[in-house]
Design a protein around this motif. Structure first.
Motif, PDB file in Angstrom:
ATOM      1  N   VAL A   1       8.189   0.258   9.825  1.00 32.83           N
ATOM      2  CA  VAL A   1       6.734   0.144   9.661  1.00 32.83           C
ATOM      3  C   VAL A   1       6.275  -1.238  10.139  1.00 32.83           C
ATOM      4  O   VAL A   1       5.321  -1.363  10.913  1.00 32.83           O
TER       5      VAL A   1
ATOM      6  N   LEU B   1       4.092  -8.223   0.061  1.00 31.88           N
ATOM      7  CA  LEU B   1       4.895  -7.272   0.835  1.00 31.88           C
ATOM      8  C   LEU B   1       3.947  -6.302   1.536  1.00 31.88           C
ATOM      9  O   LEU B   1       3.102  -5.677   0.897  1.00 31.88           O
ATOM     10  N   SER B   2       4.066  -6.229   2.833  1.00 35.59           N
ATOM     11  CA  SER B   2       3.277  -5.335   3.675  1.00 35.59           C
ATOM     12  C   SER B   2       1.781  -5.560   3.466  1.00 35.59           C
ATOM     13  O   SER B   2       1.301  -6.635   3.789  1.00 35.59           O
ATOM     14  N   MET B   3       1.032  -4.615   2.867  1.00 36.89           N
ATOM     15  CA  MET B   3      -0.393  -4.882   2.654  1.00 36.89           C
ATOM     16  C   MET B   3      -0.574  -6.168   1.844  1.00 36.89           C
ATOM     17  O   MET B   3      -1.517  -6.938   2.085  1.00 36.89           O
TER      18      MET B   3
ATOM     19  N   PHE C   1       0.865  -1.194   0.000  1.00 33.09           N
ATOM     20  CA  PHE C   1       0.000   0.000   0.000  1.00 33.09           C
ATOM     21  C   PHE C   1       0.891   1.229   0.000  1.00 33.09           C
ATOM     22  O   PHE C   1       1.847   1.262   0.804  1.00 33.09           O
TER      23      PHE C   1
ATOM     24  N   ARG D   1      -5.418   5.473  10.688  1.00 32.35           N
ATOM     25  CA  ARG D   1      -5.859   5.080   9.343  1.00 32.35           C
ATOM     26  C   ARG D   1      -7.158   5.804   8.987  1.00 32.35           C
ATOM     27  O   ARG D   1      -7.339   6.254   7.856  1.00 32.35           O
TER      28      ARG D   1
ATOM     29  N   TYR E   1      -0.727  -8.931   4.143  1.00 35.42           N
ATOM     30  CA  TYR E   1      -2.035  -9.056   4.826  1.00 35.42           C
ATOM     31  C   TYR E   1      -3.025  -9.791   3.914  1.00 35.42           C
ATOM     32  O   TYR E   1      -3.815 -10.626   4.374  1.00 35.42           O
TER      33      TYR E   1
ATOM     34  N   HIS F   1      11.584  -0.508   4.652  1.00 39.94           N
ATOM     35  CA  HIS F   1      10.312  -1.230   4.508  1.00 39.94           C
ATOM     36  C   HIS F   1      10.122  -1.856   3.120  1.00 39.94           C
ATOM     37  O   HIS F   1       9.523  -2.913   3.003  1.00 39.94           O
TER      38      HIS F   1
ATOM     39  N   ARG G   1       3.860   9.176   4.459  1.00 39.93           N
ATOM     40  CA  ARG G   1       4.454   7.874   4.134  1.00 39.93           C
ATOM     41  C   ARG G   1       5.955   7.998   3.916  1.00 39.93           C
ATOM     42  O   ARG G   1       6.741   7.208   4.413  1.00 39.93           O
TER      43      ARG G   1
ATOM     44  N   MET H   1      -7.494  -2.481   5.947  1.00 43.97           N
ATOM     45  CA  MET H   1      -6.352  -2.921   6.777  1.00 43.97           C
ATOM     46  C   MET H   1      -6.670  -2.752   8.263  1.00 43.97           C
ATOM     47  O   MET H   1      -6.263  -3.574   9.091  1.00 43.97           O
TER      48      MET H   1
HETATM   49  C1  MLT Z   1       2.231  -1.124   3.259  1.00 39.06           C
HETATM   50  O1  MLT Z   1       3.397  -0.816   2.962  1.00 39.06           O
HETATM   51  O2  MLT Z   1       1.555  -1.883   2.552  1.00 39.06           O
HETATM   52  C2  MLT Z   1       1.636  -0.505   4.479  1.00 39.06           C
HETATM   53  O3  MLT Z   1       2.644   0.089   5.239  1.00 39.06           O
HETATM   54  C3  MLT Z   1       0.881  -1.465   5.317  1.00 39.06           C
HETATM   55  C4  MLT Z   1       0.251  -0.794   6.503  1.00 39.06           C
HETATM   56  O4  MLT Z   1      -0.095   0.386   6.436  1.00 39.06           O
HETATM   57  O5  MLT Z   1       0.052  -1.479   7.522  1.00 39.06           O
END
Ligand code: MLT
Length: 263
Positions: free
Chosen positions: A215, A92-94, A24, A131, A97, A241, A151, A188
């Protein structure tokens, strides 16, 4: 995913299907180096598939309520449309998830898992509130400028990163749509803890983290690697990150090592 003038899915190579799930608020374009090099010199070690996730890049947002489960189901639909039954997922990251949501909802379709610069734990109340603040602000302003400032200031990249890479990341963030940013932030914020799902997985896994990632830090990576039954942890020195962009060679080597364990 519906069609559009730009591709919503990039693909290269043949072999084990490997789906790359972007961070994200970036598009699938962040995976250019992985798309080119992970398939290997003969191009037959992996079929690399990098979709723009809902709302990002050229993928339409649609109007479902924000949920990473929807993003995971999008991925199952994409695999159906490509004729792929099981795939290795690398998020990666999001993207991580979404990969964990996919593991929860479609476990039989997972052949292996790469979790990079991500975490299995939920947000704190403060992180959730933050968020929502960002979601409301970008929608109200109709611009992602606030997100861009915050960011980049969050050390997405390690100090001293090549300015060209920093500019490329800025550019990708600037292209994100306010509606997609708000949707993803809310999705998220609602994600559940995934440590139990990781513990139940029997597929080979790799956990990758930039040593300087603030992060989703090393402590989170260790927690995921310990929960998984068959995981290798790679800590990439001097990297933040966005480890796949900052240290593509090391990142790709870890992904290729995982693919060998899947075969
Ligand atoms: C990302 O890089 O996808 C975000 O940092 C994920 C997040 O905000 O938790």
């Amino acid at each position: 995913m519906t069609s559009s003038s730009a591709p919503t899915v990039r693909e290269n190579g043949t072999g084990t299907p490997l789906v790359l799930l972007h961070a994200f608020p970036l598009p699938a374009r962040m995976w250019e180096v992985q798309l080119e090099r992970v398939p290997g010199p003969a191009g037959d070690d992996a079929r690399v598939i990098a979709p723009d996730q809902r709302g990002f890049g050229a993928a339409p947002l649609g109007d479902p309520p924000p949920s990473l489960d929807t993003a995971a189901d999008d991925l199952a639909d994409l695999l159906d449309s490509l004729g792929v039954e099981r795939a290795v997922l690398a998020g990666l990251s999001m993207g991580g998830y979404v990969a964990m949501a996919f593991a929860r909802r479609h476990p039989g379709r997972l052949a292996g898992l790469v979790l990079a610069d991500t975490k299995a734990t939920t947000d704190t109340d403060a992180a959730r509130a933050n968020r929502e603040r960002i979601a409301a602000a970008v929608l109200e302003r109709g611009s992602v400028d606030l997100l861009l400032e915050e960011r980049m200031a969050e050390n997405l990249l390690a100090p001293g990163t090549d300015p060209e890479l920093t500019d490329a990341v800025r550019q990708m963030i600037a292209e994100a749509s306010p509606a997609a940013v708000a949707w993803a932030q809310r999705a998220m914020a609602a994600r559940p803890d995934s440590l139990d799902e990781l513990a139940a997985l029997e597929v080979p896994a790799a956990v990758i983290v930039g040593e300087l990632d603030t992060v989703t830090p090393l402590s989170e990576a260790r927690m995921m690697a310990e929960a998984l039954s068959d995981a290798e942890l790679t800590v990439i020195p001097a990297v933040g990150h966005l480890s796949s962009l900052e240290a593509p060679e090391t990142f790709n080597a870890a992904v290729r090592a995982l693919l060998k364990r899947v075969k």
